[in-house]
Design a protein around this motif. Structure first.
Motif, PDB file in Angstrom:
ATOM      1  N   ASP A 116       1.258  71.675  31.964  1.00 28.74           N
ATOM      2  CA  ASP A 116       2.109  71.314  30.837  1.00 28.74           C
ATOM      3  C   ASP A 116       3.507  71.111  31.407  1.00 28.74           C
ATOM      4  OD1 ASP A 116       3.465  73.784  30.943  1.00 28.74           O
ATOM      5  OD2 ASP A 116       2.309  74.654  29.321  1.00 28.74           O
ATOM      6  N   ALA A 117       4.514  71.028  30.573  1.00 36.22           N
ATOM      7  CA  ALA A 117       5.852  70.652  31.043  1.00 36.22           C
ATOM      8  C   ALA A 117       6.427  71.599  32.092  1.00 36.22           C
ATOM      9  CB  ALA A 117       6.805  70.544  29.857  1.00 36.22           C
ATOM     10  N   LEU A 118       6.216  72.906  31.959  1.00 39.10           N
ATOM     11  CA  LEU A 118       6.855  73.861  32.863  1.00 39.10           C
ATOM     12  C   LEU A 118       5.895  74.831  33.544  1.00 39.10           C
ATOM     13  CD1 LEU A 118      10.050  74.730  30.781  1.00 39.10           C
ATOM     14  CD2 LEU A 118       9.878  73.257  32.799  1.00 39.10           C
ATOM     15  N   SER A 119       4.618  74.568  33.465  1.00 38.47           N
ATOM     16  CA  SER A 119       3.678  75.490  34.110  1.00 38.47           C
ATOM     17  C   SER A 119       2.371  74.780  34.425  1.00 38.47           C
ATOM     18  CB  SER A 119       3.411  76.702  33.212  1.00 38.47           C
ATOM     19  OG  SER A 119       2.695  76.312  32.063  1.00 38.47           O
ATOM     20  N   PHE A 120       1.521  75.487  35.129  1.00 36.40           N
ATOM     21  CA  PHE A 120       0.198  74.972  35.411  1.00 36.40           C
ATOM     22  C   PHE A 120      -0.729  76.155  35.624  1.00 36.40           C
ATOM     23  CE2 PHE A 120       1.932  75.715  39.549  1.00 36.40           C
ATOM     24  CZ  PHE A 120       0.869  76.186  40.294  1.00 36.40           C
ATOM     25  N   ALA A 121      -1.998  75.884  35.537  1.00 35.44           N
ATOM     26  CA  ALA A 121      -3.027  76.878  35.832  1.00 35.44           C
ATOM     27  C   ALA A 121      -4.087  76.180  36.666  1.00 35.44           C
ATOM     28  CB  ALA A 121      -3.632  77.428  34.546  1.00 35.44           C
ATOM     29  N   LEU A 122      -4.745  76.957  37.496  1.00 40.39           N
ATOM     30  CA  LEU A 122      -5.860  76.447  38.284  1.00 40.39           C
ATOM     31  C   LEU A 122      -7.136  77.054  37.722  1.00 40.39           C
ATOM     32  CD1 LEU A 122      -4.287  76.804  41.830  1.00 40.39           C
ATOM     33  CD2 LEU A 122      -4.554  74.709  40.484  1.00 40.39           C
ATOM     34  N   ILE A 123      -8.010  76.202  37.242  1.00 40.21           N
ATOM     35  CA  ILE A 123      -9.240  76.623  36.584  1.00 40.21           C
ATOM     36  C   ILE A 123     -10.424  76.238  37.470  1.00 40.21           C
ATOM     37  CG2 ILE A 123     -10.636  76.409  34.487  1.00 40.21           C
ATOM     38  CD1 ILE A 123      -7.747  77.518  34.054  1.00 40.21           C
ATOM     39  N   GLU A 124     -11.325  77.191  37.707  1.00 38.09           N
ATOM     40  CA  GLU A 124     -12.528  76.880  38.466  1.00 38.09           C
ATOM     41  C   GLU A 124     -13.379  75.895  37.676  1.00 38.09           C
ATOM     42  OE1 GLU A 124     -14.779  80.214  39.855  1.00 38.09           O
ATOM     43  OE2 GLU A 124     -13.050  81.112  40.860  1.00 38.09           O
ATOM     44  N   LYS A 125     -13.846  74.853  38.382  1.00 42.47           N
ATOM     45  CA  LYS A 125     -14.653  73.815  37.740  1.00 42.47           C
ATOM     46  C   LYS A 125     -15.843  73.498  38.637  1.00 42.47           C
ATOM     47  CE  LYS A 125     -14.499  68.930  36.545  1.00 42.47           C
ATOM     48  NZ  LYS A 125     -13.727  67.700  36.647  1.00 42.47           N
TER      49      LYS A 125
END
Length: 186
Positions: A34-43
């Motif tokens: 998003d504008a000010l953050s991120f997440a790493l999701i297992e896929k």
């Protein structure tokens, strides 16, 4: 047990050029932003993703500015390779390459190479080991996390999109240099 030694050039060029740097994974880390953050999701990835790093060792090995190299051997055969450079301005050892032959993975080769990198880092008074890998290199990320590295950065513009098959994001990891490696073995 594996023997760790410095690279010898040009004698090691052929073996280094032939080192299998490929991996396969059924899981990657997908970035969610998003504008000010991120997440790493297992896929999950079906079919499994296969990637081979193309390192032109024979053309560039002697011209690299590496301060440290480590070759792991077993019975005289190349088992793994690492190259690093000390950055004095921030006292960190940057690991540029760390590869283990697929048939010898999960046998302690990379752990021994990391121990040699740690010894080198202590010798130059570095405060940490630092490296970059890709969100698609799930096996390497798992190894680094098990080895005490912590996630410390992200760059979604490092790689030229025309040079990669899938969207790849640069992930950065760091680990403090072990002050007392003999205690780490306990």
């Amino acid at each position: 047990m594996f023997t760790i030694r410095s690279a010898r050039l040009p004698q090691d060029e052929a073996a280094l050029s032939a080192l299998d740097t490929s991996f396969e994974t059924g899981v990657i880390y997908e970035p969610v932003r998003d504008a000010l953050s991120f997440a790493l999701i297992e896929k999950s990835v079906v079919p499994p993703l296969q990637k081979r790093y193309v390192i032109p060792f024979a053309d560039t090995l002697e011209r690299q500015n590496w301060d440290f190299t480590a070759i792991a051997e077993k019975n005289g055969e190349l088992a793994g390779f690492a190259a690093a450079q000390y950055a004095a301005w921030n006292r960190r050892v940057v690991i540029w390459h760390l590869y283990v032959a697929p048939a010898l993975r999960q046998q302690g080769v990379a752990t021994q190479i990391l121990a040699a990198l740690d010894t080198y880092a202590r010798s130059v008074d570095a405060r940490c080991l630092w490296l970059e890998t890709q969100n698609v290199n799930y096996p390497a990320i798992q190894f680094y996390r098990r080895s005490g590295f912590h996630f410390c950065g992200y760059d979604d513009s490092l790689y030229d999109p025309s040079s990669v098959v899938t969207e790849e994001i640069a992930l950065f990891f760091a680990r403090a240099v072990a002050a007392h490696p003999e205690r780490d073995l306990l």
